[in-house]
Design a protein around this motif. Structure first.
Motif, PDB file in Angstrom:
ATOM      1  N   ARG A 236       0.864  -1.180   0.000  1.00  0.00           N
ATOM      2  CA  ARG A 236       0.000   0.000   0.000  1.00  0.00           C
ATOM      3  C   ARG A 236       0.899   1.228   0.000  1.00  0.00           C
ATOM      4  NH1 ARG A 236      -5.267  -1.104  -1.420  1.00  0.00           N
ATOM      5  NH2 ARG A 236      -5.985  -2.992  -0.361  1.00  0.00           N
ATOM      6  N   ARG A 237       1.099   1.813  -1.179  1.00  0.00           N
ATOM      7  CA  ARG A 237       1.944   2.993  -1.311  1.00  0.00           C
ATOM      8  C   ARG A 237       1.168   4.091  -2.021  1.00  0.00           C
ATOM      9  NH1 ARG A 237       7.417   1.007  -4.062  1.00  0.00           N
ATOM     10  NH2 ARG A 237       7.659   3.282  -4.213  1.00  0.00           N
ATOM     11  N   THR A 238       1.456   5.326  -1.659  1.00  0.00           N
ATOM     12  CA  THR A 238       0.771   6.470  -2.250  1.00  0.00           C
ATOM     13  C   THR A 238       1.579   7.015  -3.422  1.00  0.00           C
ATOM     14  OG1 THR A 238      -0.284   7.061  -0.172  1.00  0.00           O
ATOM     15  CG2 THR A 238      -0.108   8.790  -1.843  1.00  0.00           C
ATOM     16  N   HIS A 239       0.911   7.142  -4.567  1.00  0.00           N
ATOM     17  CA  HIS A 239       1.555   7.748  -5.738  1.00  0.00           C
ATOM     18  C   HIS A 239       1.419   9.269  -5.704  1.00  0.00           C
ATOM     19  CE1 HIS A 239       2.776   8.455  -9.883  1.00  0.00           C
ATOM     20  NE2 HIS A 239       1.668   9.173 -10.031  1.00  0.00           N
ATOM     21  N   GLY A 240       0.279   9.729  -5.247  1.00  0.00           N
ATOM     22  CA  GLY A 240       0.024  11.164  -5.195  1.00  0.00           C
ATOM     23  C   GLY A 240      -1.280  11.441  -4.480  1.00  0.00           C
ATOM     24  N   VAL A 241      -1.613  12.704  -4.359  1.00  0.00           N
ATOM     25  CA  VAL A 241      -2.837  13.126  -3.667  1.00  0.00           C
ATOM     26  C   VAL A 241      -3.584  14.113  -4.545  1.00  0.00           C
ATOM     27  CG1 VAL A 241      -3.795  14.298  -1.645  1.00  0.00           C
ATOM     28  CG2 VAL A 241      -1.817  12.783  -1.375  1.00  0.00           C
ATOM     29  N   ILE A 242      -4.911  13.941  -4.609  1.00  0.00           N
ATOM     30  CA  ILE A 242      -5.754  14.890  -5.329  1.00  0.00           C
ATOM     31  C   ILE A 242      -6.868  15.332  -4.397  1.00  0.00           C
ATOM     32  CG2 ILE A 242      -7.308  13.143  -6.317  1.00  0.00           C
ATOM     33  CD1 ILE A 242      -7.239  14.941  -8.912  1.00  0.00           C
ATOM     34  N   GLU A 243      -7.362  16.547  -4.581  1.00  0.00           N
ATOM     35  CA  GLU A 243      -8.392  17.097  -3.708  1.00  0.00           C
ATOM     36  C   GLU A 243      -9.750  17.063  -4.401  1.00  0.00           C
ATOM     37  OE1 GLU A 243      -6.687  20.941  -2.917  1.00  0.00           O
ATOM     38  OE2 GLU A 243      -5.839  20.221  -1.014  1.00  0.00           O
ATOM     39  N   LEU A 244     -10.771  16.632  -3.661  1.00  0.00           N
ATOM     40  CA  LEU A 244     -12.116  16.500  -4.210  1.00  0.00           C
ATOM     41  C   LEU A 244     -13.091  17.444  -3.523  1.00  0.00           C
ATOM     42  CD1 LEU A 244     -12.874  12.673  -4.609  1.00  0.00           C
ATOM     43  CD2 LEU A 244     -11.851  14.247  -6.259  1.00  0.00           C
ATOM     44  N   GLU A 245     -13.981  17.999  -4.315  1.00  0.00           N
ATOM     45  CA  GLU A 245     -15.119  18.766  -3.817  1.00  0.00           C
ATOM     46  C   GLU A 245     -16.225  18.616  -4.841  1.00  0.00           C
ATOM     47  OE1 GLU A 245     -16.384  23.381  -2.800  1.00  0.00           O
ATOM     48  OE2 GLU A 245     -14.285  22.774  -2.615  1.00  0.00           O
ATOM     49  N   ASP A 246     -17.316  17.938  -4.457  1.00  0.00           N
ATOM     50  CA  ASP A 246     -18.424  17.652  -5.374  1.00  0.00           C
ATOM     51  C   ASP A 246     -17.928  16.941  -6.632  1.00  0.00           C
ATOM     52  OD1 ASP A 246     -20.533  18.688  -3.817  1.00  0.00           O
ATOM     53  OD2 ASP A 246     -19.996  20.728  -4.395  1.00  0.00           O
ATOM     54  N   LEU A 247     -17.042  15.997  -6.451  1.00  0.00           N
ATOM     55  CA  LEU A 247     -16.509  15.183  -7.541  1.00  0.00           C
ATOM     56  C   LEU A 247     -16.356  13.742  -7.070  1.00  0.00           C
ATOM     57  CD1 LEU A 247     -13.651  17.238  -9.272  1.00  0.00           C
ATOM     58  CD2 LEU A 247     -15.774  16.444 -10.331  1.00  0.00           C
ATOM     59  N   ALA A 248     -16.293  12.834  -8.040  1.00  0.00           N
ATOM     60  CA  ALA A 248     -16.066  11.416  -7.754  1.00  0.00           C
ATOM     61  C   ALA A 248     -14.766  10.973  -8.384  1.00  0.00           C
ATOM     62  CB  ALA A 248     -17.231  10.580  -8.286  1.00  0.00           C
ATOM     63  N   ILE A 249     -14.189   9.927  -7.829  1.00  0.00           N
ATOM     64  CA  ILE A 249     -12.943   9.382  -8.348  1.00  0.00           C
ATOM     65  C   ILE A 249     -12.993   7.861  -8.256  1.00  0.00           C
ATOM     66  CG2 ILE A 249     -11.778   9.520  -6.106  1.00  0.00           C
ATOM     67  CD1 ILE A 249      -9.197  10.258  -7.634  1.00  0.00           C
ATOM     68  N   ALA A 250     -12.431   7.203  -9.256  1.00  0.00           N
ATOM     69  CA  ALA A 250     -12.347   5.738  -9.256  1.00  0.00           C
ATOM     70  C   ALA A 250     -11.054   5.334  -9.936  1.00  0.00           C
ATOM     71  CB  ALA A 250     -13.544   5.111  -9.959  1.00  0.00           C
ATOM     72  N   THR A 251     -10.460   4.263  -9.458  1.00  0.00           N
ATOM     73  CA  THR A 251      -9.236   3.731 -10.046  1.00  0.00           C
ATOM     74  C   THR A 251      -9.456   2.283 -10.433  1.00  0.00           C
ATOM     75  OG1 THR A 251      -7.787   5.201  -8.776  1.00  0.00           O
ATOM     76  CG2 THR A 251      -6.806   3.189  -9.652  1.00  0.00           C
ATOM     77  N   SER A 252      -9.026   1.936 -11.628  1.00  0.00           N
ATOM     78  CA  SER A 252      -9.039   0.550 -12.092  1.00  0.00           C
ATOM     79  C   SER A 252      -7.601   0.123 -12.307  1.00  0.00           C
ATOM     80  CB  SER A 252      -9.831   0.422 -13.400  1.00  0.00           C
ATOM     81  OG  SER A 252      -9.927  -0.927 -13.799  1.00  0.00           O
ATOM     82  N   GLY A 253      -7.197  -0.995 -11.731  1.00  0.00           N
ATOM     83  CA  GLY A 253      -5.815  -1.455 -11.859  1.00  0.00           C
ATOM     84  C   GLY A 253      -5.729  -2.952 -12.000  1.00  0.00           C
ATOM     85  N   ASN A 254      -4.597  -3.427 -12.507  1.00  0.00           N
ATOM     86  CA  ASN A 254      -4.404  -4.874 -12.683  1.00  0.00           C
ATOM     87  C   ASN A 254      -3.356  -5.422 -11.718  1.00  0.00           C
ATOM     88  OD1 ASN A 254      -1.958  -4.007 -13.735  1.00  0.00           O
ATOM     89  ND2 ASN A 254      -2.550  -4.367 -15.866  1.00  0.00           N
ATOM     90  N   TYR A 255      -3.081  -4.698 -10.631  1.00  0.00           N
ATOM     91  CA  TYR A 255      -2.037  -5.087  -9.683  1.00  0.00           C
ATOM     92  C   TYR A 255      -2.592  -5.549  -8.338  1.00  0.00           C
ATOM     93  CZ  TYR A 255      -3.117  -0.440  -7.933  1.00  0.00           C
ATOM     94  OH  TYR A 255      -3.796   0.668  -7.459  1.00  0.00           O
TER      95      TYR A 255
END
Length: 326
Positions: free
Chosen positions: A213-232
């Motif tokens: 469990r490692r962090t690549h980066g950080v993004i800030e959300l306000e009235d938005l959605a986020i999803a990640t799809s990965g093969n790892y």
């Protein structure tokens, strides 16, 4: 300067099991909120999605649709009809890289409810079924609240239903007067407003490293959605060969390319969820071009010998094409 709320607020954390994982909500709320009632309403919302759209529950509406004879109409609840309609639209716009009509292939490769490992005979049988894009294999009648399959294919909504469940949680929170919240289910998240102090919700983007469990980066959300799809993160190891849980419907097999993960921002988590899958299945070149053409906010992480390369579009563009260490 960020705006703050005049009414005293405290941070509320709610969570519970669903869909083989857990849902969670962090919310800044006032002192008079009925917390027990809110928690039950959130649990009911995600459970309704699970009962309608799970391929693992024999009596789900999705499995009833898959069991209905081809050409026969089936009455369905409004939520699954809404998700099916959006799934068909994304399938059409993505030229089939997102294709919910691959349930038989998902099961054949050991990622569905039927089996835990690839079955060569089932794979051959699924590959031998008539090829059909989802948007031509299913007909929806929204006014009549019904649907019918037009080809003998099995539908699977796992790549969009969790995102929709997050959207339902946001609806429940708003209906209870909550204005500052972050809802999540597995790797799908959506923010309702900012935090009570006016700051956006910080969201970590995971590095594509298996077993860590490692962090690549950080993004800030306000009235938005986020999803990640990965093969790892989700895969089968068969004789030392790693098979991704994501099926490329065009090849009839798990995806095999250098694209490790795709993260998408969208107004709804249902859209972010579906498009993250569509772009990852499409692969580096085709996925990037698809995201560019549709003006999607997408972050691509491509694996190479020394780590991975980041390529971003839209809101991710300022940090594009930077190498990260292994």
């Amino acid at each position: 300067m960020p705006k703050t709320c005049s009414e005293p607020r405290h941070r509320l954390h709610l969570h519970g099991p669903t869909m083989g994982t857990r849902w969670a909500v962090s919310a800044d709320v006032g002192p008079h909120l009925d917390t027990a009632h809110l928690r039950q309403a959130l649990a009911d919302a995600v459970d309704e999605v699970d009962h309608q759209m799970s391929p693992w529950k024999p009596a789900s509406d999705l499995n009833r649709l898959n069991a209905q004879p081809v050409g026969h109409w089936l009455a369905l609840p409004a939520p699954i009809l809404l998700v099916l309609a959006r799934a068909l639209e994304v399938a059409r716009l993505s030229a089939g890289t997102f294709n919910p009509a691959v349930g038989a292939l998902i099961d054949a490769w050991g990622f569905g409810a039927a089996r835990r490992a690839p079955d060569p005979a089932a794979i051959r049988a699924a590959a031998g079924e008539p090829a059909a894009l989802a948007h031509v294999a299913l007909e929806l009648d929204a006014p009549g609240a019904r649907a019918r399959r037009l080809a003998p294919v099995r539908f699977d909504l796992c790549a969009i239903a969790k995102g929709y469940a997050v959207d339902r949680m946001i609806e429940v929170l708003a209906a209870h007067g909550v204005q500052h919240a972050l809802a999540s289910l597995d790797g799908e998240l959506r923010a309702l407003g900012p935090q009570a102090n006016g700051e956006p919700w910080p969201i970590a983007i995971e590095a594509p490293v298996a077993g860590q469990r490692r962090t690549h980066g950080v993004i800030e959300l306000e009235d938005l959605a986020i999803a990640t799809s990965g093969n790892y993160r989700h895969f089968l190891d068969i004789g030392g060969q790693r098979l991704s849980h994501l099926i490329d419907p065009r090849a009839g097999a798990p995806v095999r390319h250098a694209l490790a993960s795709v993260t998408v921002l969208a107004r709804t988590c249902m859209d972010a969820d579906a498009w993250a899958t569509a772009l990852l299945v499409a692969g580096p070149a085709e996925g990037f071009e698809l995201a560019r053409r549709l003006r999607l906010d997408a972050l691509f992480l491509l694996r190479h010998d020394k780590g991975w390369t980041e390529i971003g579009l839209g809101r991710f563009a300022p940090g594009s094409e930077r190498d990260a260490p292994a």
